[in-house]
Design an enzyme around this catalytic site. Sequence first.
Site, PDB file in Angstrom:
ATOM      1  N   HIS A 179     -16.269  15.048   6.944  1.00  0.00           N
ATOM      2  CA  HIS A 179     -17.085  16.271   6.871  1.00  0.00           C
ATOM      3  C   HIS A 179     -17.584  16.553   8.291  1.00  0.00           C
ATOM      4  O   HIS A 179     -18.729  16.256   8.640  1.00  0.00           O
ATOM      5  CB  HIS A 179     -18.241  16.065   5.884  1.00  0.00           C
ATOM      6  CG  HIS A 179     -19.167  17.246   5.814  1.00  0.00           C
ATOM      7  ND1 HIS A 179     -18.757  18.500   5.415  1.00  0.00           N
ATOM      8  CD2 HIS A 179     -20.491  17.370   6.106  1.00  0.00           C
ATOM      9  CE1 HIS A 179     -19.786  19.329   5.462  1.00  0.00           C
ATOM     10  NE2 HIS A 179     -20.842  18.671   5.887  1.00  0.00           N
TER      11      HIS A 179
ATOM     12  N   ASP B 133     -16.765  21.710   1.711  1.00  0.00           N
ATOM     13  CA  ASP B 133     -15.608  22.104   2.526  1.00  0.00           C
ATOM     14  C   ASP B 133     -14.484  22.624   1.629  1.00  0.00           C
ATOM     15  O   ASP B 133     -13.817  23.615   1.942  1.00  0.00           O
ATOM     16  CB  ASP B 133     -15.132  20.893   3.352  1.00  0.00           C
ATOM     17  CG  ASP B 133     -16.297  20.252   4.077  1.00  0.00           C
ATOM     18  OD1 ASP B 133     -16.981  20.967   4.826  1.00  0.00           O
ATOM     19  OD2 ASP B 133     -16.554  19.049   3.864  1.00  0.00           O
TER      20      ASP B 133
HETATM   21  P1  NAD Z   1     -34.408  18.876   4.859  1.00  0.00           P
HETATM   22  O1  NAD Z   1     -34.911  18.454   6.184  1.00  0.00           O
HETATM   23  O2  NAD Z   1     -34.820  20.180   4.286  1.00  0.00           O
HETATM   24  O3  NAD Z   1     -34.804  17.762   3.793  1.00  0.00           O
HETATM   25  C1  NAD Z   1     -34.559  16.423   3.994  1.00  0.00           C
HETATM   26  C2  NAD Z   1     -35.589  15.656   3.166  1.00  0.00           C
HETATM   27  O4  NAD Z   1     -35.235  14.278   3.247  1.00  0.00           O
HETATM   28  C3  NAD Z   1     -37.015  15.817   3.671  1.00  0.00           C
HETATM   29  O5  NAD Z   1     -37.889  16.128   2.620  1.00  0.00           O
HETATM   30  C4  NAD Z   1     -37.304  14.434   4.276  1.00  0.00           C
HETATM   31  O6  NAD Z   1     -38.678  14.088   4.176  1.00  0.00           O
HETATM   32  C5  NAD Z   1     -36.433  13.555   3.382  1.00  0.00           C
HETATM   33  N1  NAD Z   1     -36.126  12.254   3.952  1.00  0.00           N
HETATM   34  C6  NAD Z   1     -35.916  11.907   5.233  1.00  0.00           C
HETATM   35  N2  NAD Z   1     -35.728  10.585   5.335  1.00  0.00           N
HETATM   36  C7  NAD Z   1     -35.826  10.079   4.080  1.00  0.00           C
HETATM   37  C8  NAD Z   1     -35.738   8.778   3.549  1.00  0.00           C
HETATM   38  N3  NAD Z   1     -35.544   7.713   4.324  1.00  0.00           N
HETATM   39  N4  NAD Z   1     -35.863   8.625   2.210  1.00  0.00           N
HETATM   40  C9  NAD Z   1     -36.097   9.687   1.414  1.00  0.00           C
HETATM   41  N5  NAD Z   1     -36.194  10.941   1.864  1.00  0.00           N
HETATM   42  C10 NAD Z   1     -36.063  11.133   3.190  1.00  0.00           C
HETATM   43  O7  NAD Z   1     -32.821  18.732   4.892  1.00  0.00           O
HETATM   44  P2  NAD Z   1     -31.733  19.378   3.916  1.00  0.00           P
HETATM   45  O8  NAD Z   1     -31.377  20.723   4.441  1.00  0.00           O
HETATM   46  O9  NAD Z   1     -32.146  19.232   2.504  1.00  0.00           O
HETATM   47  O10 NAD Z   1     -30.461  18.453   4.244  1.00  0.00           O
HETATM   48  C11 NAD Z   1     -30.440  17.092   3.906  1.00  0.00           C
HETATM   49  C12 NAD Z   1     -29.197  16.418   4.484  1.00  0.00           C
HETATM   50  O11 NAD Z   1     -28.029  16.951   3.883  1.00  0.00           O
HETATM   51  C13 NAD Z   1     -29.022  16.606   5.985  1.00  0.00           C
HETATM   52  O12 NAD Z   1     -28.576  15.399   6.555  1.00  0.00           O
HETATM   53  C14 NAD Z   1     -27.939  17.656   6.071  1.00  0.00           C
HETATM   54  O13 NAD Z   1     -27.235  17.607   7.285  1.00  0.00           O
HETATM   55  C15 NAD Z   1     -27.071  17.226   4.908  1.00  0.00           C
HETATM   56  N6  NAD Z   1     -26.091  18.218   4.417  1.00  0.00           N
HETATM   57  C16 NAD Z   1     -24.861  17.759   4.053  1.00  0.00           C
HETATM   58  C17 NAD Z   1     -23.902  18.623   3.558  1.00  0.00           C
HETATM   59  C18 NAD Z   1     -22.532  18.131   3.167  1.00  0.00           C
HETATM   60  O14 NAD Z   1     -21.661  18.976   2.884  1.00  0.00           O
HETATM   61  N7  NAD Z   1     -22.248  16.840   3.125  1.00  0.00           N
HETATM   62  C19 NAD Z   1     -24.216  19.974   3.417  1.00  0.00           C
HETATM   63  C20 NAD Z   1     -25.482  20.424   3.794  1.00  0.00           C
HETATM   64  C21 NAD Z   1     -26.431  19.524   4.314  1.00  0.00           C
HETATM   65  C1  LMR Z   2     -22.760  21.979   6.288  1.00  0.00           C
HETATM   66  O1  LMR Z   2     -21.559  21.741   6.377  1.00  0.00           O
HETATM   67  O2  LMR Z   2     -23.203  23.123   6.059  1.00  0.00           O
HETATM   68  C2  LMR Z   2     -23.747  20.842   6.400  1.00  0.00           C
HETATM   69  O3  LMR Z   2     -23.088  19.646   6.650  1.00  0.00           O
HETATM   70  C3  LMR Z   2     -24.812  21.107   7.389  1.00  0.00           C
HETATM   71  C4  LMR Z   2     -24.281  20.994   8.795  1.00  0.00           C
HETATM   72  O4  LMR Z   2     -24.893  20.265   9.587  1.00  0.00           O
HETATM   73  O5  LMR Z   2     -23.278  21.624   9.083  1.00  0.00           O
END
Ligand code: NAD
Ligand code: LMR
Length: 327
Positions: free
Chosen positions: A188, A160
Amino acid sequence: MSKPAQRIAISGAAGQIAYSLLFRIANGDLLGKDQPVILQLLDLPQAQAAVKGVVMELEDCAFGLLQDIIITDDPKIAFKDADFVLLVGARPRSKGMERKDLLSANAEIFTVQGRALNEVASRNVKILVVGNPANTNAYIAMKSAPDLPQKNFTSMMRLDHNRALSQLAAQSGQSITDIEKIIVWGNHSPTMYPDFRFATVNGASLTQMINDETWNREVFMPTVAKRGTAVIEARGLSSAASAANAAIDHMRDWVLGSNGRWVTMGVPSNGAYGIPKELLYGFPVTTANGEYTLVSDLEIDAFSRERMDLALQELLEEQNGVKHLLG
Ligand code: NAD
Ligand code: LMR
């Protein structure tokens, strides 16, 4: 002689964020080009084959700093003696969902992982929670790990912060590297409050350069707050490379220092700015010598108070929704 390797645990190792993150860490982007690393990769049993594929690719990059790789579906193996932990593994949202809709799906993961961290991680471990809803997940992990210092738990608000920086540079025509002192307060989520009231460009006030409160409230704030949704709508998947980049920025600055620049981190509140103690909230901090320090005593005007309280209310509701998991 090379430095002893640092252990970096990453959950969600088969996921799309990890697919950017792991290669950059192995390349030295997180801890520096002279710091060998051991990657401890965690994912679910059904994702182990995919993790092995990613590991083959890591090997094929022949990274000089990558000393060893551990693959496991057991958090206690993944977090054993870990110096740094990036909790990425969780379900991402899809079109039409808000991040808080993930709370019930993801909250339990962070109870289990918090307990494992409590048992086996280094006592100086630095933890970043990326999986959404990141602030509340970090709160759950922290409360599930009573033997670790609370200050070691942080959540990712840096994406952000970076989004805000980029929008401000475009609007003002100034260079990203010259803009300092921006903040994204709160959660967030769409209630976040991107705030450039204190921002400077080479010491001069950025608000005077932009001088458009309508743009601030009607364009800037919603653009930053809804950027995750915009990416999902455009890509059909949530942000990945920019999220990995923000995770690197967050950890690198925490470890190596921000050189006096303000950065936004989700950290447990110490009670400042009227935010209750322990709540993981986006605050402005500076970092040096492996520690973050809150930027304190900033003036909070009525509009800012209102926006900061909105995020607070949402976080309190999220916290209330996971009370049953915390005993
Ligand atoms: P994705 O689905 O591509 O990958 C997630 C991975 O986590 C998968 O491989 C899944 O098998 C694994 N997983 C699920 N449960 C698990 C557990 N208990 N232990 C270990 N691994 C586990 O998702 P992604 O695009 O890589 O996103 C991951 C997370 O990050 C999501 O929750 C997404 O919303 C979040 N995210 C946060 C931000 C932020 O700014 N804070 C930004 C982008 C994404
Ligand atoms: C983002 O801000 O891009 C991530 O947190 C993914 C989402 O769910 O928005």
